[in-house]
Design a protein around this motif. Structure first.
Motif, PDB file in Angstrom:
ATOM      1  N   THR A 141       0.871  -1.169   0.000  1.00  0.00           N
ATOM      2  CA  THR A 141       0.000   0.000   0.000  1.00  0.00           C
ATOM      3  C   THR A 141       0.900   1.207   0.000  1.00  0.00           C
ATOM      4  OG1 THR A 141      -1.805  -1.023   1.155  1.00  0.00           O
ATOM      5  CG2 THR A 141      -1.591   1.326   1.412  1.00  0.00           C
ATOM      6  N   HIS A 163      -7.973  -4.254  -4.837  1.00  0.00           N
ATOM      7  CA  HIS A 163      -8.862  -4.092  -3.690  1.00  0.00           C
ATOM      8  C   HIS A 163     -10.311  -4.360  -4.069  1.00  0.00           C
ATOM      9  CE1 HIS A 163      -6.137  -2.759  -0.596  1.00  0.00           C
ATOM     10  NE2 HIS A 163      -5.563  -1.936  -1.442  1.00  0.00           N
ATOM     11  N   THR A 177     -13.833   5.259  -5.642  1.00  0.00           N
ATOM     12  CA  THR A 177     -12.616   4.627  -6.143  1.00  0.00           C
ATOM     13  C   THR A 177     -12.729   4.458  -7.652  1.00  0.00           C
ATOM     14  OG1 THR A 177     -12.453   3.409  -4.080  1.00  0.00           O
ATOM     15  CG2 THR A 177     -11.092   2.623  -5.882  1.00  0.00           C
ATOM     16  N   GLN A 190      -0.832   2.153  -9.385  1.00  0.00           N
ATOM     17  CA  GLN A 190      -1.914   2.615  -8.507  1.00  0.00           C
ATOM     18  C   GLN A 190      -3.272   2.100  -8.992  1.00  0.00           C
ATOM     19  OE1 GLN A 190      -2.297   3.295  -5.412  1.00  0.00           O
ATOM     20  NE2 GLN A 190      -1.030   5.120  -5.408  1.00  0.00           N
ATOM     21  N   ILE A 212      -3.445  -1.497  -7.976  1.00  0.00           N
ATOM     22  CA  ILE A 212      -3.732  -1.642  -6.539  1.00  0.00           C
ATOM     23  C   ILE A 212      -5.236  -1.468  -6.289  1.00  0.00           C
ATOM     24  CG2 ILE A 212      -3.423  -0.540  -4.269  1.00  0.00           C
ATOM     25  CD1 ILE A 212      -0.526   0.077  -5.100  1.00  0.00           C
ATOM     26  N   ALA A 213      -5.798  -0.445  -6.939  1.00  0.00           N
ATOM     27  CA  ALA A 213      -7.232  -0.190  -6.729  1.00  0.00           C
ATOM     28  C   ALA A 213      -8.070  -1.364  -7.242  1.00  0.00           C
ATOM     29  CB  ALA A 213      -7.620   1.102  -7.435  1.00  0.00           C
ATOM     30  N   ASN A 231      -3.548   8.738  -6.382  1.00  0.00           N
ATOM     31  CA  ASN A 231      -3.413   8.640  -4.929  1.00  0.00           C
ATOM     32  C   ASN A 231      -4.784   8.729  -4.239  1.00  0.00           C
ATOM     33  OD1 ASN A 231      -0.668   8.343  -5.074  1.00  0.00           O
ATOM     34  ND2 ASN A 231      -0.229  10.525  -4.818  1.00  0.00           N
ATOM     35  N   LYS A 289      -9.208   2.979   1.055  1.00  0.00           N
ATOM     36  CA  LYS A 289      -9.029   2.891   2.513  1.00  0.00           C
ATOM     37  C   LYS A 289     -10.296   3.286   3.258  1.00  0.00           C
ATOM     38  CE  LYS A 289      -4.767   1.611   2.983  1.00  0.00           C
ATOM     39  NZ  LYS A 289      -4.479   0.311   3.598  1.00  0.00           N
ATOM     40  N   GLU A 318      -6.578   5.354  -3.981  1.00  0.00           N
ATOM     41  CA  GLU A 318      -6.191   4.500  -2.855  1.00  0.00           C
ATOM     42  C   GLU A 318      -6.762   5.011  -1.531  1.00  0.00           C
ATOM     43  OE1 GLU A 318      -2.173   3.194  -2.818  1.00  0.00           O
ATOM     44  OE2 GLU A 318      -2.555   1.856  -1.153  1.00  0.00           O
TER      45      GLU A 318
END
Lengths: 46, 437
Positions: free
Chosen positions: A26, B340, B306, B333, B336-337, B292, B299, B295
């Motif tokens: 992360t 998730h 998102t 990035q 990563i999204a 950014n 969270k 992400e």
């Protein structure tokens, strides 16, 4: 052979990281560092 | 080489003075008389070392005021050949500058050796600073960060011989930028902190850059308080219309808040960053801020936002140059999204895309992080074949991991256990090690 063993070591390490469920990385990203823009300067008489 | 045979010391002083476009009274500095300069130049009295030092100091001050990177040492006056050598060095510098400005980066190692040998022969340290800086610049544009670091370090070391040289801060800032690009964050903060202590030598408009780079380095060291403090300082020195810099500083501030889990403050900072970057139409940085924000919304558990910000990044990404350092960061990035959001195929696609460009742009830290994330992704989906392929594809990255004493000891121990078919002990050792850390 030595390289292969090193590779196996790395894979083990990585797999354990996965098994320990440390999760996905992360991180948010910073911009590039800023550099001075001009590069050339006078060395001779103007 | 330009030849000036058999010049006396007086004649040489006159030559240097006139070539620099100075009048006799200008180089007196009020400490010697114009008449004395005149009789020295006409060989009617000898030049003492003390007087030579005074004259050089005055000349160098005038050169600095004129913004010229010229330093005259007493040896240049006493030895006409040394001054000739300086002029030859200027020709080398001119040639290198030309390569840089015409973006012709094909420079032969032999030519560099020739220049270095020449500068060493005459011990022309001020010229070395320039030459090494240009070579560092050339390797920066070639994205060869190791050689860039090598030459900027050499330039910085030479710069210590001339602590009052006004342009020293430029070498330092370039070195700092290199350190950050190559993850040498501690070295970057040391350099910045040193420069902040000696800030009278740094022009005001560069102070913002200095604090911003320092904030970036502290943020990467996870020293968040320091990072935020430096970001605040950077804002003080940055003009309201310098949208790109403001955006980058606010993004760094947002990252600091993100890392301490203060997502609301992070979003505030990112939103401010986005606002100024939109004003300046800076697509690269703007996409980074949106990325950014994806992400941050992950969270906070806001799936719809998102997705909205992933879309914003994707709408912008085609405008980016693929050699931009941001391209790989954005792809990571997005991956990563998607990860998730449990959209694994899309996550894999963007990790791989990021890997290709991070490797091309020599962004080692991103390459390694992506490999680890892909490894986790494949493991989660029990796709072990892909893990094997991944390690084969990026074998060179693994083989280039730097082995310090600690890692070497660990590998040797693992090698012993594995070669003795005692894999369980190897795994236990790794587990213990991770737990202890």
């Amino acid at each position: 052979m030595k390289i292969k063993k090193t590779l196996v070591g790395f894979i083990s390490l990585a797999l354990v990281l996965v098994n320990l469920n440390l999760g996905f990385t992360t991180f948010v990203f910073g911009g590039d560092p800023t550099r001075p823009t001009s590069t050339v300067y006078s060395t001779l008489r103007k | 080489m330009v030849k000036y045979d058999n010049l006396s010391i007086g004649e040489n002083l006159k030559r240097i003075r006139t070539e620099l476009g100075l009048r006799q009274y200008e180089i007196t500095g009020g400490e010697v008389t114009r008449n004395l300069i005149s009789i020295i130049e006409n060989n009617r009295t000898s030049l003492t070392e003390d007087k030579a030092k005074l004259i050089c100091r005055n000349i160098n001050e005038i050169m600095e005021d004129k913004g010229l990177d010229i330093i005259i040492d007493p040896e240049d006056i006493f030895n006409p050949d040394r001054y000739n050598a300086k002029k030859q060095a200027n020709l080398y510098i001119k040639e290198l500058d030309k390569l840089l400005t015409t973006k012709n980066y094909n420079i032969e190692a032999k030519y560099i050796e020739e220049i270095e040998a020449f500068l060493n022969k005459w011990n022309l340290i001020d010229k070395k600073i320039r030459v090494y800086e240009i070579l560092g610049d050339i390797y920066f544009y070639l994205k060869d960060y190791t050689k860039e670091y090598y030459y900027y370090t050499k330039a910085w070391e030479c710069a210590f011989n001339y602590p009052n040289r006004k342009l020293n801060y430029r070498v330092m800032l370039k070195l700092v930028a290199n350190c950050i690009m190559t993850s040498k964050y501690k070295e970057a903060t040391n350099l910045c902190d040193y420069a902040i202590l000696n800030k009278e030598n740094v022009p005001k408009r560069y102070m913002g850059i200095l604090h911003y780079n320092n904030a970036l380095a502290y943020d990467n060291l996870n020293l968040i308080d320091k990072g935020l403090e430096q970001a605040r300082e950077a804002l003080k020195y940055t003009e309201d219309t310098n949208y790109r810099e403001l955006g980058k500083i606010l993004n760094t501030g947002g990252n600091c808040y993100f890392k301490v889990g203060n997502y609301e403050e992070a979003l505030k900072s990112y939103n401010k960053a986005a606002d100024v970057l939109i004003l300046g139409d800076y697509c690269d940085e703007l996409s980074l801020v949106y990325a950014n924000m994806t992400e941050t919304y992950v969270k906070l558990g806001y799936e719809d936002r998102t997705l909205k910000y992933i879309e914003k990044v994707l709408n912008n990404i085609h405008k980016l140059n693929k050699s931009s350092n941001y391209f790989s960061k954005l792809c990571t990035q997005i991956a990563i999204a998607y990860n998730h959001l449990n959209k694994y195929d899309l996550a894999e696609k963007y990790y791989n895309e990021s890997l290709i460009y991070a490797k091309k742009n020599n962004q080692q830290d991103i390459v390694k992080n992506n490999i680890l994330d892909l490894l986790h992704l494949y493991d989660k989906n029990l796709d072990f074949n892909k893990i094997h392929v991944l390690f084969e594809d990026y074998r060179d990255v693994i083989l280039n991991i730097s082995l310090d004493g600690d890692v070497l000891l660990l590998l040797k121990t693992l090698e012993f256990y594995i070669s003795n078919k005692d894999e369980n002990k190897a795994l236990q050792l790794i587990k213990d090690l991770i737990t202890n850390n």
